[in-house]
Each structure stands twice: as structure tokens, then as C-alpha cells.
Design a protein around this motif. Structure first.
Motif, PDB file in Angstrom:
ATOM      1  N   ASN A 163      36.772  43.707  14.029  1.00 27.99           N
ATOM      2  CA  ASN A 163      37.159  42.295  14.022  1.00 27.99           C
ATOM      3  C   ASN A 163      36.953  41.661  15.398  1.00 27.99           C
ATOM      4  OD1 ASN A 163      37.880  42.477  11.335  1.00 27.99           O
ATOM      5  ND2 ASN A 163      40.038  42.843  11.783  1.00 27.99           N
ATOM      6  N   LEU A 164      37.226  42.421  16.449  1.00 27.70           N
ATOM      7  CA  LEU A 164      37.011  41.922  17.806  1.00 27.70           C
ATOM      8  C   LEU A 164      35.530  41.638  18.048  1.00 27.70           C
ATOM      9  CD1 LEU A 164      38.205  41.279  20.621  1.00 27.70           C
ATOM     10  CD2 LEU A 164      37.743  43.676  21.213  1.00 27.70           C
ATOM     11  N   PRO A 215      28.181  32.957  22.412  1.00 31.33           N
ATOM     12  CA  PRO A 215      26.870  33.258  21.835  1.00 31.33           C
ATOM     13  C   PRO A 215      26.137  34.384  22.564  1.00 31.33           C
ATOM     14  CG  PRO A 215      26.871  31.097  22.885  1.00 31.33           C
ATOM     15  CD  PRO A 215      28.269  31.614  22.946  1.00 31.33           C
ATOM     16  N   GLY A 216      26.378  34.547  23.856  1.00 29.68           N
ATOM     17  CA  GLY A 216      25.810  35.664  24.599  1.00 29.68           C
ATOM     18  C   GLY A 216      24.324  35.561  24.836  1.00 29.68           C
ATOM     19  N   ASN A 217      23.804  36.598  25.485  1.00 27.46           N
ATOM     20  CA  ASN A 217      22.370  36.701  25.736  1.00 27.46           C
ATOM     21  C   ASN A 217      21.846  37.939  25.018  1.00 27.46           C
ATOM     22  OD1 ASN A 217      22.965  38.976  27.335  1.00 27.46           O
ATOM     23  ND2 ASN A 217      23.245  37.695  29.153  1.00 27.46           N
ATOM     24  N   SER A 218      20.595  38.275  25.236  1.00 25.37           N
ATOM     25  CA  SER A 218      20.012  39.402  24.496  1.00 25.37           C
ATOM     26  C   SER A 218      20.729  40.716  24.792  1.00 25.37           C
ATOM     27  CB  SER A 218      18.520  39.530  24.797  1.00 25.37           C
ATOM     28  OG  SER A 218      18.312  39.817  26.163  1.00 25.37           O
ATOM     29  N   THR A 219      21.174  40.920  26.026  1.00 25.38           N
ATOM     30  CA  THR A 219      21.861  42.169  26.382  1.00 25.38           C
ATOM     31  C   THR A 219      23.214  42.267  25.696  1.00 25.38           C
ATOM     32  OG1 THR A 219      20.771  42.141  28.539  1.00 25.38           O
ATOM     33  CG2 THR A 219      22.680  43.579  28.308  1.00 25.38           C
ATOM     34  N   THR A 220      24.013  41.218  25.801  1.00 25.78           N
ATOM     35  CA  THR A 220      25.342  41.265  25.174  1.00 25.78           C
ATOM     36  C   THR A 220      25.228  41.307  23.654  1.00 25.78           C
ATOM     37  OG1 THR A 220      25.546  38.857  25.310  1.00 25.78           O
ATOM     38  CG2 THR A 220      26.542  40.151  27.094  1.00 25.78           C
ATOM     39  N   ASN A 221      24.235  40.624  23.099  1.00 20.30           N
ATOM     40  CA  ASN A 221      24.034  40.676  21.648  1.00 20.30           C
ATOM     41  C   ASN A 221      23.659  42.082  21.196  1.00 20.30           C
ATOM     42  OD1 ASN A 221      24.666  38.002  21.357  1.00 20.30           O
ATOM     43  ND2 ASN A 221      22.544  37.303  21.358  1.00 20.30           N
ATOM     44  N   GLU A 222      22.848  42.779  21.985  1.00 23.21           N
ATOM     45  CA  GLU A 222      22.491  44.170  21.665  1.00 23.21           C
ATOM     46  C   GLU A 222      23.723  45.060  21.676  1.00 23.21           C
ATOM     47  OE1 GLU A 222      19.282  46.138  23.786  1.00 23.21           O
ATOM     48  OE2 GLU A 222      18.165  44.241  23.816  1.00 23.21           O
ATOM     49  N   ILE A 223      24.574  44.880  22.678  1.00 22.75           N
ATOM     50  CA  ILE A 223      25.803  45.679  22.775  1.00 22.75           C
ATOM     51  C   ILE A 223      26.704  45.427  21.572  1.00 22.75           C
ATOM     52  CG2 ILE A 223      27.922  46.017  24.121  1.00 22.75           C
ATOM     53  CD1 ILE A 223      26.194  45.425  26.643  1.00 22.75           C
ATOM     54  N   LEU A 224      26.873  44.166  21.211  1.00 26.35           N
ATOM     55  CA  LEU A 224      27.701  43.835  20.042  1.00 26.35           C
ATOM     56  C   LEU A 224      27.120  44.416  18.761  1.00 26.35           C
ATOM     57  CD1 LEU A 224      28.899  40.162  20.634  1.00 26.35           C
ATOM     58  CD2 LEU A 224      30.303  42.210  20.419  1.00 26.35           C
ATOM     59  N   GLU A 225      25.816  44.340  18.604  1.00 24.04           N
ATOM     60  CA  GLU A 225      25.178  44.910  17.404  1.00 24.04           C
ATOM     61  C   GLU A 225      25.388  46.423  17.347  1.00 24.04           C
ATOM     62  OE1 GLU A 225      23.950  43.418  14.690  1.00 24.04           O
ATOM     63  OE2 GLU A 225      24.658  41.599  15.682  1.00 24.04           O
ATOM     64  N   ARG A 226      25.271  47.077  18.498  1.00 22.36           N
ATOM     65  CA  ARG A 226      25.497  48.533  18.564  1.00 22.36           C
ATOM     66  C   ARG A 226      26.940  48.864  18.195  1.00 22.36           C
ATOM     67  NH1 ARG A 226      24.014  53.584  18.855  1.00 22.36           N
ATOM     68  NH2 ARG A 226      24.868  54.904  20.473  1.00 22.36           N
ATOM     69  N   CYS A 227      27.871  48.094  18.719  1.00 23.34           N
ATOM     70  CA  CYS A 227      29.284  48.304  18.389  1.00 23.34           C
ATOM     71  C   CYS A 227      29.528  48.116  16.895  1.00 23.34           C
ATOM     72  CB  CYS A 227      30.172  47.355  19.190  1.00 23.34           C
ATOM     73  SG  CYS A 227      30.293  47.770  20.929  1.00 23.34           S
ATOM     74  N   LYS A 228      28.951  47.050  16.336  1.00 17.95           N
ATOM     75  CA  LYS A 228      29.130  46.808  14.900  1.00 17.95           C
ATOM     76  C   LYS A 228      28.518  47.934  14.074  1.00 17.95           C
ATOM     77  CE  LYS A 228      27.545  42.637  14.427  1.00 17.95           C
ATOM     78  NZ  LYS A 228      27.226  41.249  14.116  1.00 17.95           N
ATOM     79  N   LEU A 229      27.385  48.454  14.522  1.00 15.94           N
ATOM     80  CA  LEU A 229      26.761  49.576  13.822  1.00 15.94           C
ATOM     81  C   LEU A 229      27.663  50.809  13.875  1.00 15.94           C
ATOM     82  CD1 LEU A 229      24.284  50.939  12.439  1.00 15.94           C
ATOM     83  CD2 LEU A 229      23.509  51.509  14.750  1.00 15.94           C
TER      84      LEU A 229
END
Length: 150
Positions: A78-79, A88-102
Motif C-alpha cells: 500500500n505504501l 510521480p518520480g523519475n526513471s530511477t525511483t519508478n524502477e525502485i517502486l516497480e521492483r518493490c511492487k514485484l
């Protein structure tokens, strides 16, 4: 953003409590796996832990610690979604969030992820190899390696 910080603080507090009880968690997984007659394959996903708790958990201590683990996973998921919405972040933070969600996906195979030290004190014990072997033997493969979460 303050709401995100407050949420993260609550998750960190729950995680610290969970760390103090990790041997109870390993024991709970062991008990539920025995009840499920599923001792051959390792615990590989969050949904597998949920299934063990729902169908093979027969004492309150085991149910409490398994629920704590599942709640931490859900809170982290949820976080991640909240962070996406707030920033909205940038490509690096978006990658980290996607990895966390995965990693927090309930069907994701976590069986290959390993922590270097299960207990923070294991690193402190440096030369005490017997202690480290006991920790490693307890940790692998009966529990999902959830320590990566924080």
C-alpha cells in the motif's frame, strides 16, 4: 508527504517488533508446513504463507506472527502505491517502486532471495561461527526470505 512518512514509521515499528520474533515466525511456518504435509518444497511466496495460515494454522501464536508478516507485506504494498500517487518520480525511483511492487506481489517467487544476516546481532558475533550456522540452518529454506522488505 507527511502521511507517507507516518505510514513508513508505523511499518518500521511493526517490522522491528517482527524482527524480535523471527524465530517464532520460522517456527510457525514449520508447524503449518508440517500440518500441510508440505515439507519438501520451500516456502516461495506470500500467498503460500497466507494459504498455510488460512488452512493449516491451529494455534494462536502461529496465527498472530503469520498475520504480522502478512500485514507488513500488505502495508508495504500500500505504501508503494501511495508513493506512486504522491510523487510521480523519475526513471530511477519508478524502477525502485516497480521492483518493490514485484517483490510484494503475493504470487512472486521469493525462494531465491537470501539475506546475508538474518539477525542484526549475527554480524556483531563475528567469529562465533556456530551461532551463525544455527541462524542459517533455521532460516533456510523453511521461511520466506522476507528480510529484504525493509
Amino acid at each position: 508527504m507527511n502521511e507517507v512518512k507516518d505510514t513508513l514509521k508505523v511499518i518500521e515499528d511493526n517490522y522491528k517488533l517482527f524482527l524480535q520474533q523471527q524465530f517464532t515466525f520460522v517456527g510457525a511456518l514449520q508447524h503449518t508446513r508440517e500440518n500441510a504435509h508440505d515439507m519438501i518444497r520451500p516456502v516461495a511466496s506470500i500467498s503460500q504463507v497466507q494459504s498455510y495460515m488460512d488452512h493449516h494454522c491451529n494455534n494462536l501464536t502461529d496465527r498472530r506472527i503469520l498475520t504480522m508478516f502478512l500485514n507488513i507485506c500488505n502495508d508495504l504494498s500500500n505504501l508503494c502505491h501511495k508513493l506512486e500517487a504522491v510523487h510521480p518520480g523519475n526513471s530511477t525511483t519508478n524502477e525502485i517502486l516497480e521492483r518493490c511492487k514485484l517483490l510484494l506481489n503475493h504470487s512472486n517467487d521469493l525462494s531465491t532471495i537470501r539475506a546475508k544476516y538474518v539477525l542484526p546481532s549475527a554480524e556483531f558475533c563475528g567469529g562465533n561461527r556456530g551461532y551463525r550456522k544455527t541462524v542459517a540452518r533455521t532460516h533456510v529454506p523453511t521461511s520466506p526470505p522476507c528480510w529484504f522488505l525493509l
